[in-house]
Structure formats: C-alpha cells, structure tokens
Write a protein that holds these residues in place. Structure first.
Motif, PDB file in Angstrom:
ATOM      1  N   TRP A 155      -0.689  13.900  -0.328  1.00 44.91           N
ATOM      2  CA  TRP A 155      -0.272  13.186   0.883  1.00 44.91           C
ATOM      3  C   TRP A 155       0.982  12.380   0.597  1.00 44.91           C
ATOM      4  CZ3 TRP A 155       0.940   8.226   2.105  1.00 44.91           C
ATOM      5  CH2 TRP A 155       1.121   7.949   3.470  1.00 44.91           C
ATOM      6  N   CYS A 156       1.019  11.699  -0.548  1.00 46.15           N
ATOM      7  CA  CYS A 156       2.178  10.881  -0.899  1.00 46.15           C
ATOM      8  C   CYS A 156       3.426  11.735  -1.085  1.00 46.15           C
ATOM      9  CB  CYS A 156       1.890  10.070  -2.157  1.00 46.15           C
ATOM     10  SG  CYS A 156       0.745   8.695  -1.889  1.00 46.15           S
ATOM     11  N   LEU A 157       3.285  12.864  -1.749  1.00 44.88           N
ATOM     12  CA  LEU A 157       4.443  13.731  -1.949  1.00 44.88           C
ATOM     13  C   LEU A 157       4.949  14.252  -0.609  1.00 44.88           C
ATOM     14  CD1 LEU A 157       6.453  15.190  -3.694  1.00 44.88           C
ATOM     15  CD2 LEU A 157       4.699  16.904  -4.227  1.00 44.88           C
ATOM     16  N   ASP A 158       4.051  14.662   0.259  1.00 50.04           N
ATOM     17  CA  ASP A 158       4.471  15.162   1.571  1.00 50.04           C
ATOM     18  C   ASP A 158       5.081  14.049   2.429  1.00 50.04           C
ATOM     19  OD1 ASP A 158       3.687  17.719   0.937  1.00 50.04           O
ATOM     20  OD2 ASP A 158       1.715  17.556   1.872  1.00 50.04           O
ATOM     21  N   ALA A 159       4.530  12.826   2.334  1.00 47.44           N
ATOM     22  CA  ALA A 159       5.089  11.702   3.087  1.00 47.44           C
ATOM     23  C   ALA A 159       6.496  11.372   2.592  1.00 47.44           C
ATOM     24  CB  ALA A 159       4.176  10.481   2.969  1.00 47.44           C
ATOM     25  N   LEU A 160       6.697  11.452   1.288  1.00 47.61           N
ATOM     26  CA  LEU A 160       8.020  11.219   0.716  1.00 47.61           C
ATOM     27  C   LEU A 160       9.006  12.277   1.206  1.00 47.61           C
ATOM     28  CD1 LEU A 160       9.793   9.684  -1.379  1.00 47.61           C
ATOM     29  CD2 LEU A 160       8.976  11.337  -3.079  1.00 47.61           C
ATOM     30  N   ILE A 161       8.579  13.529   1.189  1.00 49.38           N
ATOM     31  CA  ILE A 161       9.427  14.635   1.654  1.00 49.38           C
ATOM     32  C   ILE A 161       9.821  14.435   3.113  1.00 49.38           C
ATOM     33  CG2 ILE A 161       9.389  17.094   2.221  1.00 49.38           C
ATOM     34  CD1 ILE A 161       7.621  17.438  -0.333  1.00 49.38           C
ATOM     35  N   ASP A 162       8.855  14.075   3.942  1.00 49.06           N
ATOM     36  CA  ASP A 162       9.132  13.895   5.369  1.00 49.06           C
ATOM     37  C   ASP A 162      10.069  12.712   5.614  1.00 49.06           C
ATOM     38  OD1 ASP A 162       7.517  16.046   5.938  1.00 49.06           O
ATOM     39  OD2 ASP A 162       5.762  14.837   6.457  1.00 49.06           O
ATOM     40  N   PRO A 222       0.836  -1.204   0.000  1.00 46.90           N
ATOM     41  CA  PRO A 222       0.000   0.000   0.000  1.00 46.90           C
ATOM     42  C   PRO A 222       0.870   1.253   0.000  1.00 46.90           C
ATOM     43  CG  PRO A 222      -0.711  -1.546   1.704  1.00 46.90           C
ATOM     44  CD  PRO A 222       0.587  -2.070   1.161  1.00 46.90           C
ATOM     45  N   LEU A 223       0.333   2.330  -0.545  1.00 47.39           N
ATOM     46  CA  LEU A 223       1.099   3.576  -0.645  1.00 47.39           C
ATOM     47  C   LEU A 223       1.610   4.050   0.705  1.00 47.39           C
ATOM     48  CD1 LEU A 223      -1.145   5.482  -3.191  1.00 47.39           C
ATOM     49  CD2 LEU A 223       1.226   4.758  -3.580  1.00 47.39           C
ATOM     50  N   GLU A 224       0.802   3.902   1.755  1.00 47.71           N
ATOM     51  CA  GLU A 224       1.219   4.417   3.054  1.00 47.71           C
ATOM     52  C   GLU A 224       2.431   3.674   3.612  1.00 47.71           C
ATOM     53  OE1 GLU A 224      -2.515   1.834   3.789  1.00 47.71           O
ATOM     54  OE2 GLU A 224      -1.840   3.326   2.329  1.00 47.71           O
ATOM     55  N   GLN A 225       2.733   2.504   3.079  1.00 53.55           N
ATOM     56  CA  GLN A 225       3.957   1.788   3.442  1.00 53.55           C
ATOM     57  C   GLN A 225       5.067   2.042   2.421  1.00 53.55           C
ATOM     58  OE1 GLN A 225       3.371  -2.407   4.439  1.00 53.55           O
ATOM     59  NE2 GLN A 225       1.195  -2.001   4.806  1.00 53.55           N
ATOM     60  N   ALA A 226       4.727   1.971   1.140  1.00 53.29           N
ATOM     61  CA  ALA A 226       5.741   2.038   0.089  1.00 53.29           C
ATOM     62  C   ALA A 226       6.402   3.407   0.004  1.00 53.29           C
ATOM     63  CB  ALA A 226       5.111   1.680  -1.252  1.00 53.29           C
ATOM     64  N   VAL A 227       5.618   4.472   0.131  1.00 50.88           N
ATOM     65  CA  VAL A 227       6.179   5.817  -0.056  1.00 50.88           C
ATOM     66  C   VAL A 227       7.211   6.153   1.025  1.00 50.88           C
ATOM     67  CG1 VAL A 227       5.625   8.270  -0.088  1.00 50.88           C
ATOM     68  CG2 VAL A 227       4.228   6.664  -1.391  1.00 50.88           C
ATOM     69  N   PRO A 228       6.910   5.966   2.321  1.00 50.57           N
ATOM     70  CA  PRO A 228       7.951   6.238   3.315  1.00 50.57           C
ATOM     71  C   PRO A 228       9.189   5.355   3.166  1.00 50.57           C
ATOM     72  CG  PRO A 228       5.793   6.194   4.359  1.00 50.57           C
ATOM     73  CD  PRO A 228       5.609   5.684   2.953  1.00 50.57           C
ATOM     74  N   LEU A 268       5.775   9.954  -8.308  1.00 49.15           N
ATOM     75  CA  LEU A 268       4.347  10.280  -8.431  1.00 49.15           C
ATOM     76  C   LEU A 268       3.735   9.596  -9.646  1.00 49.15           C
ATOM     77  CD1 LEU A 268       4.299  14.091  -7.546  1.00 49.15           C
ATOM     78  CD2 LEU A 268       3.841  12.148  -6.041  1.00 49.15           C
ATOM     79  N   TRP A 269       4.345   9.743 -10.821  1.00 49.07           N
ATOM     80  CA  TRP A 269       3.665   9.210 -12.014  1.00 49.07           C
ATOM     81  C   TRP A 269       3.687   7.685 -12.073  1.00 49.07           C
ATOM     82  CZ3 TRP A 269       8.096  12.252 -14.061  1.00 49.07           C
ATOM     83  CH2 TRP A 269       9.142  11.462 -14.556  1.00 49.07           C
ATOM     84  N   THR A 270       4.670   7.033 -11.430  1.00 47.50           N
ATOM     85  CA  THR A 270       4.717   5.579 -11.521  1.00 47.50           C
ATOM     86  C   THR A 270       3.664   4.875 -10.656  1.00 47.50           C
ATOM     87  OG1 THR A 270       6.558   5.647  -9.932  1.00 47.50           O
ATOM     88  CG2 THR A 270       7.113   5.324 -12.259  1.00 47.50           C
ATOM     89  N   ARG A 271       3.035   5.610  -9.725  1.00 49.24           N
ATOM     90  CA  ARG A 271       1.877   5.033  -9.029  1.00 49.24           C
ATOM     91  C   ARG A 271       0.739   6.045  -8.951  1.00 49.24           C
ATOM     92  NH1 ARG A 271       2.782   0.967  -4.024  1.00 49.24           N
ATOM     93  NH2 ARG A 271       0.515   0.910  -4.301  1.00 49.24           N
ATOM     94  N   TYR A 272       0.657   6.889  -9.988  1.00 51.98           N
ATOM     95  CA  TYR A 272      -0.376   7.917  -9.961  1.00 51.98           C
ATOM     96  C   TYR A 272      -1.780   7.333  -9.899  1.00 51.98           C
ATOM     97  CZ  TYR A 272      -3.590  11.542 -11.181  1.00 51.98           C
ATOM     98  OH  TYR A 272      -4.669  12.386 -11.157  1.00 51.98           O
ATOM     99  N   ASP A 273      -2.034   6.240 -10.590  1.00 50.19           N
ATOM    100  CA  ASP A 273      -3.382   5.678 -10.603  1.00 50.19           C
ATOM    101  C   ASP A 273      -3.829   5.310  -9.190  1.00 50.19           C
ATOM    102  OD1 ASP A 273      -3.222   5.985 -13.313  1.00 50.19           O
ATOM    103  OD2 ASP A 273      -2.986   3.860 -13.762  1.00 50.19           O
ATOM    104  N   ASP A 274      -2.932   4.736  -8.397  1.00 46.73           N
ATOM    105  CA  ASP A 274      -3.264   4.410  -7.008  1.00 46.73           C
ATOM    106  C   ASP A 274      -3.511   5.680  -6.197  1.00 46.73           C
ATOM    107  OD1 ASP A 274      -2.867   1.725  -7.589  1.00 46.73           O
ATOM    108  OD2 ASP A 274      -0.773   1.762  -6.962  1.00 46.73           O
ATOM    109  N   MET A 275      -2.703   6.682  -6.419  1.00 49.97           N
ATOM    110  CA  MET A 275      -2.857   7.936  -5.681  1.00 49.97           C
ATOM    111  C   MET A 275      -4.158   8.633  -6.045  1.00 49.97           C
ATOM    112  SD  MET A 275       1.056   9.354  -5.958  1.00 49.97           S
ATOM    113  CE  MET A 275       2.429   8.282  -5.533  1.00 49.97           C
ATOM    114  N   ALA A 276      -4.486   8.631  -7.339  1.00 50.08           N
ATOM    115  CA  ALA A 276      -5.715   9.287  -7.786  1.00 50.08           C
ATOM    116  C   ALA A 276      -6.942   8.571  -7.258  1.00 50.08           C
ATOM    117  CB  ALA A 276      -5.748   9.331  -9.314  1.00 50.08           C
ATOM    118  N   ALA A 277      -6.872   7.247  -7.191  1.00 46.72           N
ATOM    119  CA  ALA A 277      -8.027   6.470  -6.737  1.00 46.72           C
ATOM    120  C   ALA A 277      -8.375   6.770  -5.289  1.00 46.72           C
ATOM    121  CB  ALA A 277      -7.753   4.978  -6.911  1.00 46.72           C
ATOM    122  N   GLY A 327      -7.274   9.786  -3.799  1.00 49.95           N
ATOM    123  CA  GLY A 327      -7.150  11.220  -3.574  1.00 49.95           C
ATOM    124  C   GLY A 327      -5.961  11.586  -2.698  1.00 49.95           C
ATOM    125  N   ARG A 328      -4.840  10.870  -2.869  1.00 48.08           N
ATOM    126  CA  ARG A 328      -3.732  11.024  -1.929  1.00 48.08           C
ATOM    127  C   ARG A 328      -2.428  11.464  -2.593  1.00 48.08           C
ATOM    128  NH1 ARG A 328      -3.340   6.333   2.396  1.00 48.08           N
ATOM    129  NH2 ARG A 328      -2.795   8.088   3.731  1.00 48.08           N
TER     130      ARG A 328
END
Length: 205
Positions: free
Chosen positions: A154-161, A30-36, A139-148, A150-151
């Motif tokens: 959130w993903c960009l900010d989580a990556l930055i942090d 899931p994005l909340e695990q993969a992005v960090p 962002l673009w390599t998992r954009y479909d998941d992010m768009a689905a 609305g995150r």
C-alpha cells in the motif's frame, strides 16, 4: 540584495538561512500521511536538471557490473534467482534516462517541520535521472511500521500515485536498491537492515 539570515558565524563560515524544527520529522507522522507527502515532494523537486551530476543510470550500470562479485564476497546470502533478477533490472534501468533532479537521500528523517512551508527537506544529495530511484529507501527506512500494519505494498503504491511515478520503474528500483543495500549492509556489519531488505524482497518478488 543578499539573503536575510536567521543567524551566522562568520569565523566558521556558516550562515543559517532558515530554522526548522529538529524534533518533528515525517517519521513522526502516520504512514498514510507521511508517504503521500514524500511522494509530492519528490515530484516537486523533479525539475529539469543540468549536466555534471552523477545519474541514476550511472548507478544502474555500476550495480550491473558489481552485484555478482559482491554477492559472492558476502557469502551468497540470498538465492541466485534474486541476484539474477537484480542484475537484469540493473541492465534495464541503465537504459532508462529521464533527466530530472533526484534527491537520493530524501526520506522521513530528512523532512522537518518548517515555518515558510509545513515540511521542508534537509541535507540533499543530488542525482539526475529517475525519481523512482528513491522507492527502496522509502520502504526500508520505515519497514517496521509497514510490516506491523501489513501495508508495504500500500505504501509503495501510495508513493507511486502521489509522485506520479512509472509503476514498473518504481517496483524495479525498489527491488534493485534493496538488493544493493542488503549486500552493502552485510559488508559493513549491519544486522537489522539486511533482514528488512530480505523481507521487503519476499513481498515484492
């Protein structure tokens, strides 16, 4: 003592030092695990880098010089204000010169389940400069998941942090690389990724 190999093919000149699981990558999490996880990996790899590699400011200089012509060449696919923003950001980022290692092709499919460590990157492509360079591709390599969900932000900010990135630099590189990839994708005949870049830019600009 040399490295202990898992397997080798002396005729082909190939040595396998470590076996990873090709069936399990960060795309499967899931994005909340993969992005960090990717953010932490980018920061861990950001060691002081030697001279001799292409730099992120080389990339920015080249984009500053080429974007207008490429935009014209593919039929001016987005408003001039988007082009002007990208050109300005390229000029700003060309003057920004931190010198750490950047894997310019580190994204979800290139991080596989390992044994020595839970997750390991493969197929590195080295740049020197700003790790924020990678934000657009992540962002673009998992954009479909992010768009689905609305995150995207959130993903960009989580990556930055997670990576300890400079926020303004991260947003700037995300915009610039999405513009670059949009134009490149149209030139080579891509249909889906230019649309993803368009939608990312609608959210970020």
């Amino acid at each position: 003592m040399g490295p202990i190999s898992v397997d080798d093919d002396s005729v082909a000149g190939v040595l396998l030092l470590e076996r990873l699981d090709p069936e399990l990558s960060l795309r499967d999490l899931p994005l909340e695990q993969a992005v960090p996880l990717l953010g932490h990996m980018l920061r861990r790899l950001a060691v002081p880098a030697p001279d001799g590699f292409r730099t992120t400011w080389d990339e920015a200089i080249e984009l500053h010089e080429s974007l207008r012509g490429r935009w014209d060449a593919v039929g001016r696919p987005f408003p001039r204000r988007v082009l002007s923003t990208a050109v300005r950001l390229a000029e700003d980022l060309a003057a920004d010169r931190p010198a750490v290692l950047v894997n310019r092709d580190l994204y979800y499919d290139h991080v596989l389940r390992g044994r020595r460590e839970p997750w390991l990157g493969i197929d590195p492509m080295v740049l020197v400069g700003s790790i924020e360079y990678q934000t657009g591709q992540l962002l673009w390599t998992r954009y479909d998941d992010m768009a689905a969900t609305g995150r995207l932000r959130w993903c960009l900010d989580a990556l930055i942090d997670a990576a300890g990135m400079d926020r303004q630099r991260a947003y700037s590189w995300a915009v610039l690389r999405c513009v670059d990839y949009w134009l490149w994708g149209l030139r080579v005949g891509f249909t889906e990724d230019p649309v993803r870049c368009e939608r990312i830019l609608e959210e970020l600009l």
